[in-house]
Design a protein around this motif. Structure first.
Motif, short mmCIF file in Angstrom:
data_model
loop_
_atom_site.label_atom_id
_atom_site.label_comp_id
_atom_site.label_asym_id
_atom_site.label_seq_id
_atom_site.Cartn_x
_atom_site.Cartn_y
_atom_site.Cartn_z
N ALA A 95 -5.91 -8.01 3.66
CA ALA A 95 -6.37 -7.04 2.50
C ALA A 95 -5.07 -6.59 1.86
CB ALA A 95 -7.47 -6.13 2.68
N ALA A 96 -4.09 -6.24 2.66
CA ALA A 96 -2.92 -5.83 2.42
C ALA A 96 -2.00 -6.89 1.97
CB ALA A 96 -2.09 -4.76 3.71
N LEU A 97 -1.91 -7.79 2.53
CA LEU A 97 -1.16 -8.78 1.90
C LEU A 97 -1.79 -9.54 0.68
CD1 LEU A 97 0.28 -11.22 4.80
CD2 LEU A 97 1.52 -9.72 3.38
N ASN A 98 -3.03 -9.56 0.49
CA ASN A 98 -3.71 -10.05 -0.81
C ASN A 98 -3.18 -9.17 -2.07
OD1 ASN A 98 -5.47 -11.86 -2.09
ND2 ASN A 98 -6.96 -10.02 -2.29
N LYS A 99 -3.21 -7.70 -1.69
CA LYS A 99 -2.71 -6.77 -2.80
C LYS A 99 -1.12 -7.18 -3.10
CE LYS A 99 -5.68 -2.98 -1.91
NZ LYS A 99 -5.63 -1.52 -1.53
N LEU A 100 -0.35 -7.41 -2.17
CA LEU A 100 1.19 -7.66 -2.27
C LEU A 100 1.68 -8.95 -3.00
CD1 LEU A 100 2.18 -6.09 1.03
CD2 LEU A 100 2.69 -4.93 -1.32
N CYS A 101 0.97 -9.90 -2.62
CA CYS A 101 1.52 -11.19 -3.11
C CYS A 101 1.20 -11.50 -4.35
CB CYS A 101 0.79 -12.37 -2.06
SG CYS A 101 1.14 -12.21 -0.38
N VAL A 121 -2.04 0.37 8.08
CA VAL A 121 -1.82 -0.95 8.01
C VAL A 121 -0.94 -1.37 6.57
CG1 VAL A 121 -2.60 -3.11 7.83
CG2 VAL A 121 -3.40 -1.79 9.67
N GLU A 122 -1.67 -0.83 5.69
CA GLU A 122 -1.09 -1.03 4.31
C GLU A 122 0.15 -0.52 4.26
OE1 GLU A 122 -2.29 -0.93 -0.36
OE2 GLU A 122 -3.71 -0.26 1.15
N LYS A 123 0.33 0.68 4.65
CA LYS A 123 1.84 1.23 4.66
C LYS A 123 2.87 0.42 5.42
CE LYS A 123 4.99 4.81 4.33
NZ LYS A 123 5.56 4.93 3.16
N VAL A 124 2.46 0.17 6.45
CA VAL A 124 3.38 -0.70 7.25
C VAL A 124 3.95 -2.15 6.60
CG1 VAL A 124 3.70 -2.16 9.28
CG2 VAL A 124 2.79 0.02 9.57
N LEU A 125 2.87 -3.00 6.38
CA LEU A 125 2.94 -4.29 5.76
C LEU A 125 3.51 -4.16 4.09
CD1 LEU A 125 0.06 -6.12 6.89
CD2 LEU A 125 2.18 -6.08 7.88
N THR A 126 3.25 -3.25 3.50
CA THR A 126 3.82 -2.76 2.30
C THR A 126 5.51 -2.58 2.38
OG1 THR A 126 1.91 -2.04 1.16
CG2 THR A 126 3.94 -1.56 0.21
N PRO A 167 -1.40 -10.31 11.05
CA PRO A 167 -1.40 -9.07 11.78
C PRO A 167 -2.54 -8.14 11.50
CG PRO A 167 0.43 -8.94 10.83
CD PRO A 167 0.05 -10.18 10.40
N PHE A 168 -3.17 -7.26 12.36
CA PHE A 168 -3.99 -6.17 12.05
C PHE A 168 -5.37 -6.78 11.31
CE2 PHE A 168 0.38 -4.53 11.43
CZ PHE A 168 0.45 -4.04 12.59
N GLY A 169 -5.95 -8.15 11.67
CA GLY A 169 -6.77 -8.47 11.18
C GLY A 169 -7.32 -8.68 9.80
N HIS A 170 -8.46 -8.35 9.18
CA HIS A 170 -8.91 -8.12 7.90
C HIS A 170 -8.15 -7.07 7.02
CE1 HIS A 170 -11.60 -11.69 8.24
NE2 HIS A 170 -12.10 -11.11 9.19
N ALA A 171 -7.62 -6.30 7.78
CA ALA A 171 -6.89 -5.09 7.29
C ALA A 171 -5.44 -5.75 6.49
CB ALA A 171 -6.79 -3.84 7.94
N GLY A 172 -5.12 -6.43 7.62
CA GLY A 172 -3.83 -6.99 7.31
C GLY A 172 -3.91 -8.10 6.17
N PHE A 203 12.76 1.34 10.10
CA PHE A 203 12.57 2.55 9.25
C PHE A 203 12.43 3.68 10.25
CE2 PHE A 203 10.05 -1.05 6.81
CZ PHE A 203 11.04 -0.64 5.53
N VAL A 204 12.36 3.73 11.23
CA VAL A 204 12.21 4.74 12.29
C VAL A 204 13.65 5.22 12.90
CG1 VAL A 204 11.34 5.84 14.33
CG2 VAL A 204 9.85 4.45 12.91
N PRO A 205 14.29 6.29 12.65
CA PRO A 205 15.69 6.55 13.11
C PRO A 205 15.69 6.49 14.59
CG PRO A 205 15.08 8.09 11.50
CD PRO A 205 13.64 7.40 11.79
N ARG A 206 16.72 5.96 15.07
CA ARG A 206 17.00 6.03 16.69
C ARG A 206 17.62 7.17 17.13
NH1 ARG A 206 18.00 -0.40 18.15
NH2 ARG A 206 15.99 -0.96 17.13
#
Length: 332
Positions: free
Chosen positions: A120-126, A269-274, A113-118, A324-327
């Motif tokens: 890049a985020a997963l590449n940092k996390l994995c 994006v990085e915040k959401v996926l992290t 999701p979120f194209g190449h930003a997503g 993460f978001v309170p209802r």
């Protein structure tokens, strides 16, 4: 002689000698009974179109995150445009159109999701990093059909994993898809950037447009004609057109792909996926049974990566909000 055999015979009579013939495929990972209607590459194409990962592409970002309006590309429309360009080239060179189309339709099935930003985020996390072309292969080999995979031919799988960088595909059809991917995304991204108001078409490098053309259609046609004129026994492109195209791509990276206005949402994006990645690492029971089994078989990191990379943009955002978001509390 059944329909498949007749089609294979027609290929032998009509395709170029350097084409990839269906009846000469290196085969599949698991042996299957031949279809009596479809040659192997046509069968692969059909499996890709009907798989879940292909349908998810319609809600995955191409370049612009959550654009307003229906005219911007998604990962699905990008995939269709790549396949169309590649098939045009394959037909003109008398190469195997079914193989070309199967690779084109499958090449981005593993995109985040979120194209190449997503990506890049997963590449940092994995722990082992993340590359969408490797994930596309994993999708067709392992993740589709609840772990059975699509059981595609060697030629299609080879085209998928080589479509971006590194070693080129072993087949001319796979090499065509790699070229078509570049041709499509640069020219279509120009159109989307102009529509988004982040690019003035008048500032496109004159040395590039003088060679390639001033419109999307002209530039794509120029590149296709150049490939056709320089391909005989292998796929090539003219030096002048190639240099102009590379300069145009560099211009896009410098002026659009890093544009602060167009890409301002990517920092989120990085915040959401992290947050999602870390949540599911400690709450693997919140994933479906299929991914839970993957976690036990291949480790939590691998299963969580597979789960998150398969999400559409909307599903990732909705899941983040749910977790993460309170209802508001409603009293009955």
């Amino acid at each position: 002689m059944n329909v498949r055999e007749r089609t294979e015979e027609i290929e032998r009579l009509t395709l170029a000698p350097w084409a990839t013939f269906s009846d000469a495929s290196r085969g599949k990972q698991r042996q299957e009974e031949p279809d009596d209607i479809r040659p192997v590459f046509q069968r692969d194409r059909d499996r890709v179109i009907h798989c879940k990962a292909f349908r998810r592409l319609k809600q995955k970002t191409q370049v612009f995150l959550s654009p307003e309006g229906d005219l911007y590309r998604t990962r699905l429309t990008h995939t269709l445009e790549v396949t169309q360009v590649a098939r045009t080239i394959a037909r003109a060179l008398r190469l195997n159109e079914d193989l070309t189309e199967a690779i084109g339709l499958a090449h981005d099935l593993g995109h985040t999701p979120f194209g190449h930003a997503g990506e890049a985020a997963l590449n940092k996390l994995c722990p082992d990093g993340f590359k969408h072309y490797m994930q596309s292969l994993r999708v067709v080999d392992k993740l589709e059909k609840e772990g059975l995979g699509l059981n595609l031919t060697w030629e299609v799988r080879n085209g998928i994993v080589t479509h971006t960088k590194g070693t080129w595909a072993a087949t001319p059809e796979g090499r065509i898809v790699r070229m078509a991917d570049q041709i499509a995304f640069v020219n279509h991204d120009i159109e989307d950037a102009v529509r988004a108001g982040v690019l003035d078409p008048d500032i496109l490098p004159k040395e590039c447009t003088a060679v390639l053309g001033n419109t999307k259609s002209e530039r794509i046609t120029t590149m296709i004609r150049s490939i056709l004129a320089h391909s005989d026994g292998d796929v090539g492109v003219g030096a002048e057109e190639h240099e102009a195209f590379l300069a145009l791509k560099d211009f896009m990276y410098a002026n659009v792909y890093v544009d602060r206005t167009a890409k301002r949402e990517e920092q989120k994006v990085e915040k959401v996926l992290t947050e999602l990645y870390e949540y599911y690492l400690t709450h693997i029971d919140q994933m479906s049974n299929f991914y839970l089994q993957l976690a036990y078989q291949e480790g939590r990191e691998r299963a969580v990566t597979d789960y998150i990379s398969g999400m559409s943009d909307e599903f990732a955002i909705r899941t983040f909000e749910d977790v993460f978001v309170p209802r508001k509390w409603h009293v009955l």
